[in-house]
Write a protein that holds these residues in place. Sequence first.
Motif, short mmCIF file in Angstrom:
data_model
loop_
_atom_site.label_atom_id
_atom_site.label_comp_id
_atom_site.label_asym_id
_atom_site.label_seq_id
_atom_site.Cartn_x
_atom_site.Cartn_y
_atom_site.Cartn_z
N GLY A 88 0.85 -0.96 -0.08
CA GLY A 88 0.05 -0.13 -0.02
C GLY A 88 0.92 1.21 -0.03
O GLY A 88 2.03 1.12 0.33
N SER A 89 0.39 2.39 -0.63
CA SER A 89 1.23 3.56 -0.40
C SER A 89 1.20 4.19 0.92
O SER A 89 2.07 4.71 1.43
CB SER A 89 0.52 4.84 -1.43
OG SER A 89 -0.67 5.05 -0.94
N GLU A 90 0.76 3.57 1.95
CA GLU A 90 0.84 3.81 3.37
C GLU A 90 2.14 3.31 3.86
O GLU A 90 2.87 4.34 4.82
CB GLU A 90 -0.24 3.20 4.10
CG GLU A 90 -0.56 3.85 5.59
CD GLU A 90 0.67 3.08 6.82
OE1 GLU A 90 0.76 3.83 7.92
OE2 GLU A 90 1.08 1.97 6.36
N PHE A 114 -4.60 14.13 5.05
CA PHE A 114 -4.65 12.74 5.34
C PHE A 114 -4.44 12.30 6.73
O PHE A 114 -3.07 12.62 7.04
CB PHE A 114 -3.96 11.92 4.18
CG PHE A 114 -4.46 10.33 4.15
CD1 PHE A 114 -5.23 9.87 4.44
CD2 PHE A 114 -2.83 9.49 3.96
CE1 PHE A 114 -5.64 8.62 4.82
CE2 PHE A 114 -3.25 8.24 4.38
CZ PHE A 114 -4.40 7.73 4.38
N ALA A 158 -1.74 15.69 0.22
CA ALA A 158 -2.55 14.78 -0.62
C ALA A 158 -3.27 15.64 -1.50
O ALA A 158 -3.89 16.67 -1.30
CB ALA A 158 -3.39 13.86 0.39
N ASN A 162 -7.80 13.58 1.01
CA ASN A 162 -8.55 12.86 1.85
C ASN A 162 -8.65 13.29 3.09
O ASN A 162 -7.44 13.44 3.81
CB ASN A 162 -8.07 11.49 1.74
CG ASN A 162 -9.14 10.49 2.61
OD1 ASN A 162 -10.09 10.90 3.13
ND2 ASN A 162 -8.71 9.36 3.28
N ASP A 189 1.06 13.30 -2.16
CA ASP A 189 0.29 11.92 -2.13
C ASP A 189 -0.69 12.08 -3.09
O ASP A 189 -1.83 12.47 -3.07
CB ASP A 189 -0.04 11.74 -0.64
CG ASP A 189 -1.10 10.47 -0.46
OD1 ASP A 189 -1.60 10.03 -1.52
OD2 ASP A 189 -1.37 10.16 0.52
N ALA A 191 -2.87 9.48 -4.15
CA ALA A 191 -3.66 8.13 -4.15
C ALA A 191 -4.90 8.10 -4.97
O ALA A 191 -5.14 7.14 -5.43
CB ALA A 191 -3.70 8.10 -2.66
N TYR A 192 -5.53 9.46 -5.21
CA TYR A 192 -6.42 9.44 -6.05
C TYR A 192 -6.33 9.89 -7.40
O TYR A 192 -7.41 10.47 -8.13
CB TYR A 192 -7.52 10.27 -5.31
CG TYR A 192 -8.04 9.65 -3.74
CD1 TYR A 192 -9.08 8.80 -3.66
CD2 TYR A 192 -7.34 10.16 -2.74
CE1 TYR A 192 -9.49 8.24 -2.45
CE2 TYR A 192 -7.60 9.65 -1.48
CZ TYR A 192 -8.69 8.54 -1.35
OH TYR A 192 -8.86 8.00 -0.16
N THR A 219 -1.30 4.58 -5.81
CA THR A 219 -1.77 3.34 -5.09
C THR A 219 -2.60 2.61 -6.05
O THR A 219 -3.34 3.13 -7.12
CB THR A 219 -2.39 3.45 -4.09
OG1 THR A 219 -2.82 2.41 -3.45
CG2 THR A 219 -3.71 4.43 -4.22
N SER A 221 -4.76 1.06 -4.89
CA SER A 221 -6.21 0.59 -3.87
C SER A 221 -7.35 1.46 -4.42
O SER A 221 -8.68 0.96 -3.91
CB SER A 221 -5.82 1.06 -2.52
OG SER A 221 -4.67 0.43 -2.00
N LYS A 222 -7.24 2.46 -5.10
CA LYS A 222 -8.55 3.31 -5.45
C LYS A 222 -9.06 3.08 -6.86
O LYS A 222 -9.94 2.10 -6.90
CB LYS A 222 -8.22 4.60 -5.03
CG LYS A 222 -7.40 5.13 -3.85
CD LYS A 222 -8.40 4.71 -2.66
CE LYS A 222 -7.94 5.12 -1.50
NZ LYS A 222 -8.53 4.58 -0.16
N ARG A 230 -2.99 -4.51 -1.22
CA ARG A 230 -2.03 -3.54 -0.73
C ARG A 230 -0.94 -3.44 -1.66
O ARG A 230 0.15 -3.98 -1.55
CB ARG A 230 -1.56 -4.12 0.83
CG ARG A 230 -2.57 -4.54 1.79
CD ARG A 230 -3.70 -3.48 2.18
NE ARG A 230 -2.97 -2.26 2.55
CZ ARG A 230 -3.16 -1.23 2.25
NH1 ARG A 230 -4.16 -0.70 1.08
NH2 ARG A 230 -2.46 -0.03 2.38
C1 PLP Z 1 -4.95 10.43 0.82
C2 PLP Z 1 -4.66 8.92 0.77
N1 PLP Z 1 -3.29 8.53 0.86
C3 PLP Z 1 -2.73 7.12 0.77
C4 PLP Z 1 -3.85 6.15 1.26
C5 PLP Z 1 -3.03 4.90 1.62
O1 PLP Z 1 -3.59 4.22 0.71
P1 PLP Z 1 -2.87 2.53 0.40
O2 PLP Z 1 -2.19 2.28 1.66
O3 PLP Z 1 -4.26 1.83 0.19
O4 PLP Z 1 -2.15 2.58 -0.92
C6 PLP Z 1 -5.03 6.62 1.22
C7 PLP Z 1 -5.96 5.58 1.62
O5 PLP Z 1 -7.46 5.70 1.96
C8 PLP Z 1 -5.57 8.13 1.20
O6 PLP Z 1 -6.81 8.47 1.25
#
Ligand code: PLP
Length: 364
Positions: A88-90, A114, A158, A162, A189, A191-192, A219, A221-222, A230
């Motif tokens: 995951g990017s987390e 975020f 971000a 988010n 970041d 992610a979206y 990511t 994930s989205k 992940r």
């Molecule tokens: C702004 C932002 N960055 C990073 C993430 C982390 O995403 P992931 O770890 O699933 O790649 C999220 C997840 O909701 C997010 O909203």
Amino acid sequence: MTQPIVPTPYLPDTGALGMRKLMPPPGGTLIDLSLNESSWGASPAAVEAARARAEVPSRYPDPMSTALREAIGAHHAIDPEQVICGNGSEELLDVIARCYARPGDEVLFPRWGFAQFGVVAMRVGATAVKAEETAGYVTDVDALLAAVTERTRIVFVANPNNPTGTILPEAEVTRLVETLPPHIVLVLDSAYAEYPEDPEYTDGMAYVAGRQNVVVTRTFSKGYGLAALRVGWAYGPPAMIRVMNTVRGVGNVNAVAQEAALAALADQPFLSRVRRETAVERTRLFQGLGALGLAPLRGTCNFLLIRFPADTNHTAAAARRFLLDRGIVVNHTAPYGLDGFVRCSVGLPQEVDAVLAALGDFMV
Ligand SMILES: Cc1ncc(COP(=O)(O)O)c(C=O)c1O
């Protein structure tokens, strides 16, 4: 008892660590719109690739995610040597904090940024510093720059953000990149990044070339719908990526996830459909909420942040409970300090209908 290394005074006020994933009750249904997941699932090719690799669990994953980095490089026209994949990017946000911040250092981000930005700062004992945002809940570049001190090591932004869903326009990102002192790491970041259609939006990738301090996180994930597996990645200067590779876990992206992400990336028509249909349903949700007298922020991704009235019968917390009674899970953003809001993912057409119908009953 051995004391934890993490200094407890920094325990986050976000509640993110206590988050629990709700699953539908046996035989029941649950419309989970609480975590900004894709309601459109993943490419069937990605699901099939994951299934095939899961047949061979005895073999380790490629610890360098080589094929995936090469595919990301080819797709985005960037050097795969400047790409690192993460659980995951987390994980990569965490790795950046562990590489570049220490106790006594400051990690800076926008007030409604975020939640994990504060968490990763806390994990390394750095001080999280929040800069005010504009009245429209948009990152304020001047406020960020004014909050920079000699202790600032990392700035996280971000874009889109988010939980607000708002974007920082390209001209403002450029101003931030060009004005921030180059010894400070700037994390964009994205992610979206798969969602916004606004011509003023930038995914930030173009700022990496020629700089030593700008890194972009992305990511699967989205938009690609692989949240369960992940898979995230970052694109940055070679020196930063080298350091990050020494700090991340070995085999951090499991083999099933690598194969699925490869197949997902190859299925761009699927992503285009997700983007298109998400935009249609986001608009419908936005307009439907407006018709109910609710005020969502102008979101750009797969979720909306909805403001509820201050009157005691129609608070955000009450709305969340009301929706839960109808089997619809949304996120109350009180832990962010956004008390009067609920964050709701954009669902499939029938899910948007269900949300609007339930909120219609709630608002009477
Ligand atoms: C702004 C932002 N960055 C990073 C993430 C982390 O995403 P992931 O770890 O699933 O790649 C999220 C997840 O909701 C997010 O909203």
